[in-house]
Design a protein around this motif. Structure first.
Motif, short mmCIF file in Angstrom:
data_model
loop_
_atom_site.label_atom_id
_atom_site.label_comp_id
_atom_site.label_asym_id
_atom_site.label_seq_id
_atom_site.Cartn_x
_atom_site.Cartn_y
_atom_site.Cartn_z
N ARG A 127 0.83 -1.21 0.00
CA ARG A 127 0.00 0.00 0.00
C ARG A 127 0.86 1.26 0.00
O ARG A 127 0.48 2.26 -0.60
CB ARG A 127 -0.92 -0.01 1.23
N ALA A 128 1.98 1.20 0.67
CA ALA A 128 2.90 2.35 0.74
C ALA A 128 4.31 1.85 0.46
O ALA A 128 5.09 1.61 1.41
CB ALA A 128 2.81 3.04 2.10
N PRO A 129 4.69 1.63 -0.80
CA PRO A 129 6.02 1.09 -1.13
C PRO A 129 7.14 1.97 -0.56
O PRO A 129 7.05 3.19 -0.56
CB PRO A 129 6.04 1.09 -2.67
N THR A 130 8.19 1.33 -0.10
CA THR A 130 9.30 2.04 0.49
C THR A 130 10.61 1.34 0.17
O THR A 130 10.63 0.13 -0.10
CB THR A 130 9.13 2.13 2.02
N LEU A 131 11.70 2.10 0.24
CA LEU A 131 13.05 1.56 0.05
C LEU A 131 13.81 1.45 1.36
O LEU A 131 15.01 1.19 1.36
CB LEU A 131 13.84 2.46 -0.92
N ASP A 132 13.09 1.62 2.46
CA ASP A 132 13.75 1.57 3.77
C ASP A 132 14.37 0.20 4.04
O ASP A 132 15.42 0.11 4.70
CB ASP A 132 12.76 1.91 4.87
N VAL B 174 14.34 -15.14 15.18
CA VAL B 174 13.34 -14.26 14.60
C VAL B 174 13.99 -13.50 13.44
O VAL B 174 15.02 -12.85 13.62
CB VAL B 174 12.77 -13.28 15.65
N ALA B 175 13.38 -13.56 12.27
CA ALA B 175 13.95 -12.93 11.08
C ALA B 175 13.57 -11.46 11.00
O ALA B 175 12.43 -11.09 11.31
CB ALA B 175 13.48 -13.65 9.82
N ASP B 176 14.53 -10.64 10.62
CA ASP B 176 14.25 -9.23 10.29
C ASP B 176 13.71 -9.24 8.87
O ASP B 176 14.44 -9.05 7.90
CB ASP B 176 15.53 -8.42 10.42
N LEU B 177 12.40 -9.45 8.73
CA LEU B 177 11.80 -9.86 7.47
C LEU B 177 12.01 -8.86 6.35
O LEU B 177 12.35 -9.24 5.22
CB LEU B 177 10.30 -10.12 7.68
N GLY B 178 11.81 -7.59 6.62
CA GLY B 178 11.94 -6.59 5.55
C GLY B 178 13.34 -6.52 4.96
O GLY B 178 13.51 -6.71 3.73
N PRO B 179 14.38 -6.26 5.76
CA PRO B 179 15.74 -6.25 5.21
C PRO B 179 16.16 -7.59 4.62
O PRO B 179 16.88 -7.63 3.62
CB PRO B 179 16.60 -5.88 6.42
N LEU B 180 15.71 -8.69 5.22
CA LEU B 180 16.05 -10.01 4.67
C LEU B 180 15.46 -10.19 3.28
O LEU B 180 16.14 -10.68 2.37
CB LEU B 180 15.54 -11.10 5.62
N ALA B 181 14.20 -9.80 3.10
CA ALA B 181 13.58 -9.92 1.78
C ALA B 181 14.27 -9.02 0.77
O ALA B 181 14.48 -9.41 -0.39
CB ALA B 181 12.09 -9.57 1.88
#
Length: 285
Positions: A58-63, A246-253
């Motif tokens: 919904r709110a794409p980001t490059l963070d 526990v995976a840091d899902l966003g940076p991992l993806a």
């Protein structure tokens, strides 16, 4: 000219539609993990924890990409993976080409046994190989080094590369080599000037296989490389897992998405040359 009955076309239509439907389902099955990975890489943290996930952020980001590069040395790890993969692909093809020529052109019980052993060796699990390989590399003082890892990748990819190139060599007409021999060309010159150009599609395909195998490999790199500066990209991706798993899902993806791009780009660039080379070889033969 005899016409085919209309019933044959009618019966072929549903069968072809079923084939296309099966192919489409297979493509969707293959594309689902990658599309979900891309979607996750561009989602903010609030959407990653949502109970109702969506395909399109919904709110794409490059963070996630910024955080991935800030947390782990991805560029250095990618450089290590690229160096190891390229070296393994080139060495594997260089070693497998003359061996494949011998297996294809000089058929005997010995070559048949060698071909069978090549196929059977692919069934060996990694766990059975890692201890002997580790001891050999330790004696050669190559543990915790990229040259040692390249040597392991060459050993692992060589059987399949040899099997692939043997099939390509057998597809080259023997009459071409016999004509070159009549013209006075020796065995080595025939291999370099006649056979090798027709093997170009096979060489490229084999090198691509060895490159992708080495680029994506994780187990050997995890066991053999201990220094953080020498670790490859698949190993560095595991650093996005916390102490409790526990995976840091966003940076991992985001990091995993970047890790898949080289393989996709290499295949996209080379696949046209593979097809063009195969057609050129067919015309020459």
């Amino acid at each position: 000219m005899r016409e085919r009955p209309v019933s044959a076309f009618r019966s072929r239509g549903p069968a072809r539609a079923a084939q296309y439907a099966a192919l489409l389902a297979y493509l969707v099955f293959l594309a689902f993990p990658f599309l979900w990975l891309v979607s996750t890489a561009f989602k903010p943290a609030t959407e990653l924890g949502s109970l109702h996930p969506t395909w399109i952020p919904r709110a794409p980001t490059l963070d996630n990409f910024r955080q991935a590069f800030d947390e782990q040395p991805l560029l250095r790890a990618a450089g290590n993976s690229l160096l190891a993969a390229l070296a393994a692909a080139l060495v594997a093809v260089a070693v497998a080409t003359p061996m494949a020529y011998v297996l294809a052109r000089h058929r005997s019980r010995l070559t048949a046994a060698a071909t069978g052993w090549v196929v059977v060796s692919q069934a060996f699990p990694f766990v059975l190989l890692i201890i002997p390989l580790f001891l050999v590399l330790k004696n050669l003082h190559l543990v915790n080094s990229l040259p040692g890892l390249v040597l392991v990748y060459v050993v692992w990819s060589l059987p399949f590369a040899l099997w692939m190139l043997t099939g390509y060599v057998r597809a080259v007409p023997v009459e071409l080599e016999e004509a070159a021999a009549v013209d006075g060309a020796g065995r080595l010159r025939t291999l370099v000037s006649v056979t090798a150009p027709l093997l170009a599609p096979g060489l490229v395909a084999t090198a691509l296989f060895a490159f992708i195998t080495a680029w994506n490999e994780f187990f050997f790199a995890l066991v053999l490389l201990k220094t953080p500066e020498k670790q490859t990209l698949p190993v560095v991706l595991t650093h996005f897992l916390g102490a409790e798993g526990v995976a840091d899902l966003g940076p991992l993806a985001a990091a995993a998405f970047l890790a898949t791009l080289p393989s996709l780009l290499v295949f996209a660039v080379i696949q046209r040359r593979i097809t063009g080379g195969m057609l050129a070889g067919a015309v020459k033969s």
